[in-house]
Design an enzyme around this catalytic site. Sequence first.
Site, mmCIF file in Angstrom:
data_model
loop_
_atom_site.group_PDB
_atom_site.id
_atom_site.type_symbol
_atom_site.label_atom_id
_atom_site.label_comp_id
_atom_site.label_asym_id
_atom_site.label_seq_id
_atom_site.Cartn_x
_atom_site.Cartn_y
_atom_site.Cartn_z
ATOM 1 N N TRP A 220 45.590 9.098 -18.821
ATOM 2 C CA TRP A 220 45.125 10.095 -19.781
ATOM 3 C C TRP A 220 44.642 11.262 -18.933
ATOM 4 O O TRP A 220 43.670 11.141 -18.200
ATOM 5 C CB TRP A 220 43.996 9.498 -20.613
ATOM 6 C CG TRP A 220 43.562 10.326 -21.761
ATOM 7 C CD1 TRP A 220 44.217 10.492 -22.960
ATOM 8 C CD2 TRP A 220 42.353 11.098 -21.864
ATOM 9 N NE1 TRP A 220 43.486 11.307 -23.778
ATOM 10 C CE2 TRP A 220 42.349 11.698 -23.149
ATOM 11 C CE3 TRP A 220 41.285 11.337 -21.014
ATOM 12 C CZ2 TRP A 220 41.317 12.515 -23.581
ATOM 13 C CZ3 TRP A 220 40.250 12.162 -21.449
ATOM 14 C CH2 TRP A 220 40.272 12.737 -22.721
ATOM 15 N N HIS B 32 24.028 29.037 -47.135
ATOM 16 C CA HIS B 32 23.565 29.718 -45.916
ATOM 17 C C HIS B 32 24.733 30.071 -44.993
ATOM 18 O O HIS B 32 24.535 30.288 -43.811
ATOM 19 C CB HIS B 32 22.544 28.844 -45.181
ATOM 20 C CG HIS B 32 21.322 28.574 -46.006
ATOM 21 N ND1 HIS B 32 20.433 29.561 -46.349
ATOM 22 C CD2 HIS B 32 20.874 27.446 -46.597
ATOM 23 C CE1 HIS B 32 19.475 29.057 -47.101
ATOM 24 N NE2 HIS B 32 19.721 27.766 -47.278
ATOM 25 N N LYS C 107 37.365 12.041 -39.315
ATOM 26 C CA LYS C 107 38.591 11.248 -39.505
ATOM 27 C C LYS C 107 39.758 12.171 -39.801
ATOM 28 O O LYS C 107 40.836 12.030 -39.241
ATOM 29 C CB LYS C 107 38.454 10.250 -40.673
ATOM 30 C CG LYS C 107 37.601 9.031 -40.452
ATOM 31 C CD LYS C 107 38.180 8.010 -39.517
ATOM 32 C CE LYS C 107 37.820 8.247 -38.115
ATOM 33 N NZ LYS C 107 36.619 7.887 -37.506
ATOM 34 N N ASN D 248 41.339 4.760 -12.343
ATOM 35 C CA ASN D 248 40.671 5.219 -13.574
ATOM 36 C C ASN D 248 39.409 5.952 -13.166
ATOM 37 O O ASN D 248 38.761 5.561 -12.200
ATOM 38 C CB ASN D 248 40.228 4.033 -14.443
ATOM 39 C CG ASN D 248 41.380 3.420 -15.206
ATOM 40 O OD1 ASN D 248 42.513 3.859 -15.091
ATOM 41 N ND2 ASN D 248 41.072 2.397 -15.985
ATOM 42 N N GLY D 249 39.037 6.975 -13.950
ATOM 43 C CA GLY D 249 37.777 7.657 -13.658
ATOM 44 C C GLY D 249 38.010 8.974 -12.940
ATOM 45 O O GLY D 249 39.124 9.507 -12.942
ATOM 46 N N CYS E 223 42.651 6.074 -19.438
ATOM 47 C CA CYS E 223 43.481 5.388 -18.461
ATOM 48 C C CYS E 223 43.303 3.872 -18.509
ATOM 49 O O CYS E 223 42.232 3.375 -18.813
ATOM 50 C CB CYS E 223 43.115 5.856 -17.065
ATOM 51 S SG CYS E 223 43.225 7.620 -16.851
ATOM 52 N N LYS F 290 40.940 6.118 -26.956
ATOM 53 C CA LYS F 290 40.128 5.134 -27.667
ATOM 54 C C LYS F 290 38.803 4.880 -26.947
ATOM 55 O O LYS F 290 37.757 4.841 -27.575
ATOM 56 C CB LYS F 290 40.931 3.828 -27.786
ATOM 57 C CG LYS F 290 40.219 2.732 -28.553
ATOM 58 C CD LYS F 290 40.154 3.061 -30.015
ATOM 59 C CE LYS F 290 39.333 2.088 -30.818
ATOM 60 N NZ LYS F 290 38.876 2.714 -32.078
ATOM 61 N N ARG G 150 44.258 2.482 -26.025
ATOM 62 C CA ARG G 150 43.171 3.301 -25.478
ATOM 63 C C ARG G 150 43.546 4.779 -25.450
ATOM 64 O O ARG G 150 42.673 5.623 -25.281
ATOM 65 C CB ARG G 150 42.843 2.846 -24.052
ATOM 66 C CG ARG G 150 42.306 1.430 -23.985
ATOM 67 C CD ARG G 150 42.379 0.888 -22.581
ATOM 68 N NE ARG G 150 41.442 1.538 -21.701
ATOM 69 C CZ ARG G 150 40.278 1.012 -21.320
ATOM 70 N NH1 ARG G 150 39.945 -0.169 -21.750
ATOM 71 N NH2 ARG G 150 39.486 1.643 -20.512
ATOM 72 N N GLU H 210 31.543 12.008 -40.923
ATOM 73 C CA GLU H 210 32.531 11.023 -40.495
ATOM 74 C C GLU H 210 33.866 11.268 -41.213
ATOM 75 O O GLU H 210 34.929 11.153 -40.605
ATOM 76 C CB GLU H 210 31.982 9.606 -40.758
ATOM 77 C CG GLU H 210 32.903 8.459 -40.449
ATOM 78 C CD GLU H 210 33.391 8.409 -38.999
ATOM 79 O OE1 GLU H 210 32.870 9.123 -38.137
ATOM 80 O OE2 GLU H 210 34.345 7.642 -38.756
ATOM 81 N N GLU I 209 40.779 14.244 -36.701
ATOM 82 C CA GLU I 209 41.338 13.410 -35.628
ATOM 83 C C GLU I 209 42.807 13.084 -35.866
ATOM 84 O O GLU I 209 43.612 13.147 -34.948
ATOM 85 C CB GLU I 209 40.592 12.058 -35.567
ATOM 86 C CG GLU I 209 39.329 12.049 -34.763
ATOM 87 C CD GLU I 209 38.644 10.684 -34.803
ATOM 88 O OE1 GLU I 209 38.290 10.185 -33.740
ATOM 89 O OE2 GLU I 209 38.448 10.120 -35.900
HETATM 90 C C1 G6P Z 1 36.307 8.115 -28.630
HETATM 91 C C2 G6P Z 1 37.008 7.453 -29.798
HETATM 92 C C3 G6P Z 1 36.120 7.516 -31.039
HETATM 93 C C4 G6P Z 1 34.779 6.887 -30.752
HETATM 94 C C5 G6P Z 1 34.110 7.511 -29.528
HETATM 95 C C6 G6P Z 1 32.909 6.690 -29.071
HETATM 96 O O1 G6P Z 1 36.184 9.479 -28.865
HETATM 97 O O2 G6P Z 1 38.241 8.100 -30.060
HETATM 98 O O3 G6P Z 1 36.746 6.836 -32.110
HETATM 99 O O4 G6P Z 1 33.948 7.030 -31.865
HETATM 100 O O5 G6P Z 1 35.012 7.540 -28.417
HETATM 101 O O6 G6P Z 1 33.391 5.452 -28.653
HETATM 102 P P1 G6P Z 1 32.557 4.115 -28.612
HETATM 103 O O7 G6P Z 1 33.535 3.086 -28.084
HETATM 104 O O8 G6P Z 1 31.405 4.348 -27.685
HETATM 105 O O9 G6P Z 1 32.109 3.817 -30.001
#
Ligand code: G6P
Length: 615
Positions: free
Chosen positions: A73, A511, A492, A100-101, A2, A610, A27, A488, A495
């Site tokens: 969101w 395993h 990616k 927000n929150g 949000c 984000k 975000r 990672e 996501e």
């Molecule tokens: C969200 C984002 C990720 C990020 C994670 C941690 O899930 O989509 O890309 O890695 O938060 O965010 P930060 O801002 O703490 O790195």
Amino acid sequence: MCGIVGAVAKDNVVPVLLEGLLRLEYRGYDSAGLVVSNNSLHRVRTTGRVAELVKLVDEQQAEGSAGIAHTRWATHGAPSERNAHPHVSGEETKIAVVHNGIIENHEAMRKRLQADGYEFVSDTDTEVIAHLVAHHLKQTADLLKAVCLSIAELQGAYAIVVMEEVRPDRIIVARNGAPLLLGLGEEGNYAASDASALLKVTRNMIYLEEGDVAELDRDNYRIVNCLNDPLGEPVERAVHESDLSNEAIEMGPYDHFMQKEIFEQPGAVANTLEMVFNAQSISPNLFGSTAEKIFSDTDSLLILACGTSYHAGLVAQYWLETVAGMPCNVEIASEYRYRDPVANPRTLVVGISQSGETADTLAALSYAKKLGHQHSLAICNVAESALIRQTDLRFLTRAGPEIGVASTKAFTTQLASLLLLTVTLAKMRNKLSVEHEQQMIKALRHLPAAVQSSLQVEPEVAVWAERFSEKHHALFLGRGVHYPIAMEGALKLKEISYIHAEAYAAGELKHGPLALVDSEMPVVAIAPNDQLLGKLKSNLQEVHARGGELYVFADADSQIQESENLHVIRLAEHAGLLSPILHTIPLQLLAYHVALNKGTDVDKPRNLAKAVTVE
Ligand code: G6P
């Protein structure tokens, strides 16, 4: 996640509100809305993008000199117009709220307010705030007091902005656990959840503290704090001049922010390491003026982070143990905060976060302090974030604003920073000869060029990506310090392309995951020419022998030959400690090109945000 914007000004605030929402779009959100005041409260909401809201506002000619706006969101209730903010309450004392929150006691509050005759029309926890403020406003006839009395009853972490129909010349804001700041402008006063939302109108910002409630009109503001006095004690807060870059948020010649951010990595890494480039030696002062003292008291590290930042921590663990000889634990912040770990006061707690606003990371850090850890370091990309304000030491990854939800340049700059931390600690513990230190400085200076050279493999990666688009699953394999890089890479891909991808330490293959391997399961392997290459080659044989299709990112000197069902893309020769950073780049490119082929929303993948400012 949000986003909030509020404004009171001389002229129509609608352009400021919409510009702010556009800047907060990165975000992640699923609906948007605003309320402006012009004799009566005019509300416009949509489940579409902010562009859709812009259209509606235009059609309905909504305008006013005060207003509040929001990108939502969904947490409580589906993404729908009915649940979109602002939420309103009351007839005579009509008020509107954005939030927000999370309000944790919303169910009990809802029951109580319903019993008092308030009718709820949404599934949100926010509507509770609207009715509660309206309820207190009836008693106090003062919106600031009504907000103070309301927050005394609300539990949770949140930020809110409230306005009232009969007083269209002011807005009230409150912060309790979620970021909120004031912007002081020439033409009016503003509020937002993130400084970037207000850059067009002002750079003078006040970061509100926990329990702060502020009243803004177009010329003045006043702040009270409600932590000790439910009606608020007047407080002064410092005004900061924001130096966030305005232009950095434009997309330029790229099709997506993620693409731009992948290609910005050589520059982002160079900016992050700038201080080292001109230095003859590495100094702990890079992490803060008290770093030398704190580092010499440190005997181990505890890294707390989420998502991609957590993967950066896992890479750092290998570096810190191997190069600096320091024990290091890495924990997912949302897990750590609910365990009963044993604290060691000499452990340096490191919070890694792109945004510096991730609720779990902030809470885990506070918890670590409460448990008895004395010193903390933030590795963060946002200078004006909560995380930076919460730690004794800090190192900024100067990647510039990262807009794409899938983190790219923040990750590689985090790795660059963590390598620098490793080298600094190694030096202080006499684990690094002068000659080795000079070699490390040379290697770090070479890093931007090395990243640039990894980007050159894009055309070959794009060809592979075509074959992935049809697949439903993928496996990623790595060993040692490249295992978190495989994690990672898998993150990616899932996501942004929505392909189910999992990473395994290659030695774990037999395993369990080997049972999944057939011609339909692409297996991506990271094959640097390091001491584990021989072992990895045996693991790749296991896949090959079972008809699996292998896609291998190898160093030029890894000596892995192409054959049927074994495809190889070669990077440069093995780069030693820098290798995990360089092997990250093709995996980002792979995810990006697969997503392009699939036509997904690369920068704003479904269901993701984000900055995750709620638990
Ligand atoms: C969200 C984002 C990720 C990020 C994670 C941690 O899930 O989509 O890309 O890695 O938060 O965010 P930060 O801002 O703490 O790195």
